[in-house]
Write an enzyme that holds these catalytic residues in place. Structure first.
Site, PDB file in Angstrom:
ATOM      1  N   ARG A  82      26.198 -47.972 -16.740  1.00 46.27           N
ATOM      2  CA  ARG A  82      25.951 -49.441 -16.836  1.00 46.27           C
ATOM      3  C   ARG A  82      25.216 -49.751 -17.859  1.00 46.27           C
ATOM      4  NH1 ARG A  82      23.356 -50.851 -11.901  1.00 46.27           N
ATOM      5  NH2 ARG A  82      24.032 -53.062 -12.369  1.00 46.27           N
ATOM      6  N   ARG A  97      14.483 -49.670  -6.735  1.00 40.13           N
ATOM      7  CA  ARG A  97      13.529 -49.032  -6.981  1.00 40.13           C
ATOM      8  C   ARG A  97      12.330 -49.295  -5.727  1.00 40.13           C
ATOM      9  NH1 ARG A  97      11.621 -51.436 -11.372  1.00 40.13           N
ATOM     10  NH2 ARG A  97      13.145 -50.216 -12.585  1.00 40.13           N
ATOM     11  N   LYS A 107      20.242 -38.486  -8.732  1.00 43.29           N
ATOM     12  CA  LYS A 107      21.536 -38.422  -8.709  1.00 43.29           C
ATOM     13  C   LYS A 107      23.197 -37.785  -8.858  1.00 43.29           C
ATOM     14  CE  LYS A 107      24.021 -42.061 -11.856  1.00 43.29           C
ATOM     15  NZ  LYS A 107      23.638 -43.095 -12.805  1.00 43.29           N
TER      16      LYS A 107
HETATM   17  C1  BTN Z   1      26.900 -44.934 -14.398  1.00 38.89           C
HETATM   18  O1  BTN Z   1      25.382 -44.398 -13.454  1.00 38.89           O
HETATM   19  O2  BTN Z   1      25.973 -45.575 -15.124  1.00 38.89           O
HETATM   20  C2  BTN Z   1      27.656 -44.880 -14.553  1.00 38.89           C
HETATM   21  C3  BTN Z   1      28.434 -44.363 -15.657  1.00 38.89           C
HETATM   22  C4  BTN Z   1      29.928 -43.930 -15.357  1.00 38.89           C
HETATM   23  C5  BTN Z   1      30.525 -42.979 -16.208  1.00 38.89           C
HETATM   24  C6  BTN Z   1      31.854 -42.702 -16.019  1.00 38.89           C
HETATM   25  S1  BTN Z   1      32.625 -41.038 -16.746  1.00 38.89           S
HETATM   26  C7  BTN Z   1      34.409 -41.586 -17.063  1.00 38.89           C
HETATM   27  C8  BTN Z   1      33.689 -43.437 -17.331  1.00 38.89           C
HETATM   28  N1  BTN Z   1      33.971 -43.743 -19.149  1.00 38.89           N
HETATM   29  C9  BTN Z   1      32.703 -44.212 -19.195  1.00 38.89           C
HETATM   30  O3  BTN Z   1      32.628 -44.106 -20.067  1.00 38.89           O
HETATM   31  N2  BTN Z   1      32.032 -44.249 -18.217  1.00 38.89           N
HETATM   32  C10 BTN Z   1      32.501 -43.626 -16.909  1.00 38.89           C
END
Ligand code: BTN
Length: 271
Positions: free
Chosen positions: A67, A268, A132
């Protein structure tokens, strides 16, 4: 960081199908050795609608996305990374609470696997003992007139290298190996997640987030705690009251209750 030198074993697709049981026919699962990002691949070329739920798993991502424009870093064998393409019926409401519903499905899966102290950090992080373990990246685009399609990307830490450094990551990270001792295979884990996700998405598509809200609130990592939400153009501090039926975060500031919708915000514990 994204160095993919060691060969990893091929996925056992028969084991995956067996673990899915009667749900196996509901899914079309493509498991590739490597791609840039499973979300990007499904966004760029969405599979044709054949009534099944399409899933793309990558053993390795070379440009995984998180994100807020962050990277999702990968180390060989360190995480389970996949995306699910979900088509909503025309005229269903905008899926504002979708990433919360997905987080809930992940939390329930982990609990069933025996992971203790699983909580959810709004809007999309799955925490274990406050660190996390998994993240969700939901991207939505319109198809066929007014119907929306969501790409639900999930990244779950399986076994991070001891020296893993994740730029931009606020707070601790953990992985399944640490939390479970002997984690399930990737295939068993994926089947467990998809088995939990499918009914949650069906509920969500039918009635929205409302029916899932209580279960989410029970796992709210910041329930009744002082929080700070910062994002583009907004920075508020108050008491976290939970979420509403749309998945917006409710924050009490003095006598007012503010609704914070999914977007570029971070959360947070206030100092
Ligand atoms: C986050 O925590 O910021 C979200 C992470 C999401 C990662 C997953 S891995 C599979 C899918 N493909 C990506 O490029 N991102 C999501």
């Amino acid at each position: 960081m994204n160095t993919f030198l060691s060969p990893l074993p091929a996925p056992d697709l028969a084991a995956l199908t067996a673990a899915l049981g009667s749900l196996a026919t509901a899914f079309d699962i493509d498991w590739v050795e490597e791609c840039a990002s499973t979300n990007s691949v499904l966004l760029d070329s969405p599979p044709k609608n054949d009534g099944r739920t399409h899933v793309l798993v990558a053993t390795r991502q070379s440009a995984g996305r998180g994100r807020r424009g962050r990277q999702w870093l990968a180390w060989p064998g360190a995480s389970l990374t996949f995306s699910v393409l979900w088509r909503f019926a025309p005229d269903t409401p905008a899926p504002a609470g979708l990433s919360l519903a997905v987080g809930l499905a992940l939390a329930c899966t982990l609990e069933k696997l025996g992971v203790a102290a699983v909580t959810l950090k709004w809007p999309n992080d799955v925490l274990v003992h406050g660190a996390k373990l998994a993240g969700v990246l939901v991207e939505v685009f319109p198809e066929r007139g007014r119907a929306l399609t969501a790409i639900i990307g999930i990244g779950l830490n399986l076994a991070l290298p001891a020296d893993a450094a994740i730029p931009g990551q606020e707070g601790d990270v953990t992985d399944l190996a640490r939390e479970l001792g002997k984690p399930p295979t990737c295939e068993a884990l994926l089947a467990a997640i998809l088995s939990e996700l499918h009914p949650v998405l069906t509920t969500y598509a039918g009635t929205g987030f409302g029916l899932l809200r209580n279960a989410w609130q029970q796992r709210n990592a910041f329930a009744n705690l002082p929080v700070r939400i910062s994002g583009e153009g907004s920075d508020i501090a108050g008491l976290c009251l939970g979420v509403d039926d749309e998945g917006a975060l409710l924050v009490r500031v003095n006598e007012d209750t503010h609704r914070v919708y999914a977007g570029d915000v971070s959360l947070r514990t206030a100092p």
